[in-house]
Design an enzyme around this catalytic site. Structure first.
Site, PDB file in Angstrom:
ATOM      1  N   HIS A   1     -36.505 -19.327  12.991  1.00 30.89           N
ATOM      2  CA  HIS A   1     -36.586 -20.195  14.167  1.00 30.89           C
ATOM      3  C   HIS A   1     -35.679 -21.420  14.032  1.00 30.89           C
ATOM      4  CE1 HIS A   1     -38.030 -21.235  17.966  1.00 30.89           C
ATOM      5  NE2 HIS A   1     -39.331 -21.303  17.772  1.00 30.89           N
TER       6      HIS A   1
ATOM      7  N   ASP B   1     -33.676 -19.469  18.868  1.00 35.24           N
ATOM      8  CA  ASP B   1     -34.736 -19.968  19.743  1.00 35.24           C
ATOM      9  C   ASP B   1     -35.604 -18.808  20.223  1.00 35.24           C
ATOM     10  OD1 ASP B   1     -33.793 -22.563  19.521  1.00 35.24           O
ATOM     11  OD2 ASP B   1     -32.459 -22.351  21.255  1.00 35.24           O
TER      12      ASP B   1
END
Length: 420
Positions: free
Chosen positions: A391, A395
């Site tokens: 992450h 995204d």
């Protein structure tokens, strides 16, 4: 003059290995380039061949010893006569046999006075013992094909394959009668400590490192496999006849991943320091189960290859992983990973990324499920897909988009042909 056998170069940045198994013993004859020892490194098992034909002399390291590149581990007498050819070798052979018999008798006596464990279990070679533990098998139920009925690694792998397919070990011995199953009534519990192989240690460090260093998150979706199953059924015979390889599911998912990674380049990139490294190519690491652990050989330039070449690469990797002949170069690099837990029956999982990569696609088993299509409940062959990603770089929107593209490509394979 004896020829020294040294530890060869094992790969970039690899400076040492561990003696996994001696394939030859002192007095055994050996041909040129015939393997005499198996070495374990952090990633692969390497067999060291003899540079000359002759007879094995002295072994200078034991199973489990760590040896550095360039170290002398054995000697070979060039042109010698193998034990059993001639009077002196015959005497040496006889002494070894007597020694084996003596050790066997002592072993039998020790076993009779201990917990009743079979001598067959005690005589397992290190590689066979690891394979037995890896697959959770009872060695006493497997018929050995080696010398004097000894178990070989191939015997264990065959039994594991039979067990996995639901057939059970065809070589299993009859179940013991209640009158002979004495050890189970003693209430004794045993433990066994086995040193982790170098490969397993490396796998553990890399997986834990991925959890410690990356911000891992997993997104899920499900995919209707009807179109792919129909395509395989329609073209599998023609495909096999033309390309001499079976048309499998992995080819479809590899091409679907290439399509998604082209549209979502972050899923094909990785973080290096304070920079993001993007790739204009797709090298797919394919997780393959090997006797000593999971390995990830790389299909290079998968985005430029057709279904046939991808399937051939995967089949080749699977066979070589089973034989232990994968090399460091086979596993170097990789920009994205596909792991297929479905072959083992997994319904759903959260795969861990393969550092320094930033994403991994997890495939699972196909099962018929009731789904609603056009307002009607119908039965479809469905599979859960899981995309784990870092992450820090990817995204949520990008991850979901990438997985959605893969789903749509599998449900409508024509998209892969027209690059949609």
């Amino acid at each position: 003059m004896a020829q020294e056998i040294t530890v060869p170069q094992l790969g970039e940045s690899v400076t040492e290995g561990t003696i996994a198994e001696w394939l030859k013993q002192p007095g055994d004859g050996v041909a040129v380039d015939e393997p005499i020892v198996s070495l374990e490194t952090d990633k692969v098992a390497v067999e060291v061949p003899s540079p000359v034909a002759g007879v094995i002399g002295e072994l200078m390291a034991e199973v489990g010893d760590t040896v550095e590149v360039g170290a002398v581990i054995a000697t070979v007498m060039p042109g010698g006569t193998p034990a059993g050819d001639g009077e002196e070798p015959a005497r040496a052979q006889q002494q070894r046999e007597e020694g084996r018999e003596e050790r066997s008798e002592k072993q039998d006596d020790a076993e009779k006075s201990s917990d009743g464990a079979s001598s067959e279990a005690q005589a397992l070679s290190p590689s066979v013992r690891r394979a037995v533990l890896e697959h959770g098998l009872d060695p006493s139920t497997i018929k050995g094909s080696g010398k004097d009925g000894r178990l070989t690694k191939e015997d264990v792998l065959a039994a594991a394959k039979a067990k996995q397919s639901g057939q059970g070990a065809s070589t299993s011995a009859p179940a013991p009668s209640p009158s002979t199953a004495q050890p189970s009534s003693t209430g004794e519990r045993r433990e066994e400590r086995v040193k982790m192989t170098r490969m397993r240690q490396t796998i553990a460090k890399r997986l834990k490192g991925a959890q410690d260093n990356a911000a891992l998150l997993t997104t899920f979706n499900d995919v209707d496999m009807s179109a792919v199953i129909e395509a395989r059924g329609k073209y599998k015979e023609l495909f096999a006849k033309k390309h001499d390889i079976k048309l499998g599911f992995m080819g479809f998912f590899a091409k679907a991943a290439c399509l998604a990674l082209k549209d979502v380049p972050a899923a094909n990139a990785y973080i290096e320091g304070e920079e993001i490294v993007y790739h204009d190519y797709v090298d797919i690491s394919v997780a393959v189960s090997a006797p000593n652990g999971l390995v990830v050989p790389v299909i290079r330039n998968a985005d430029q290859k057709g279904f046939a070449q991808i399937e051939k690469d995967i089949a080749n990797f699977g066979a070589r992983a089973k034989d232990g002949t994968l090399t460091m170069d086979d596993m170097k690099g990789g920009t994205f990973t596909i792991s297929n837990g479905g072959v083992f029956g997994s319904l759903m999982s959260t795969p861990i990324i393969n550092p320094p990569q930033s994403a991994v696609l997890g495939l699972h088993r196909i099962e018929d499920r009731a789904v609603v299509i056009d307002g009607e409940i119908v039965v479809r062959p469905m599979m859960y897909l899981a995309l784990s990603y870092d992450h820090r770089l990817i995204d949520g929107r990008e991850a979901v988009t990438a997985l959605k593209i893969m789903k749509e490509a599998i449900e409508d394979p024509m998209r892969m042909l027209i690059d949609l």
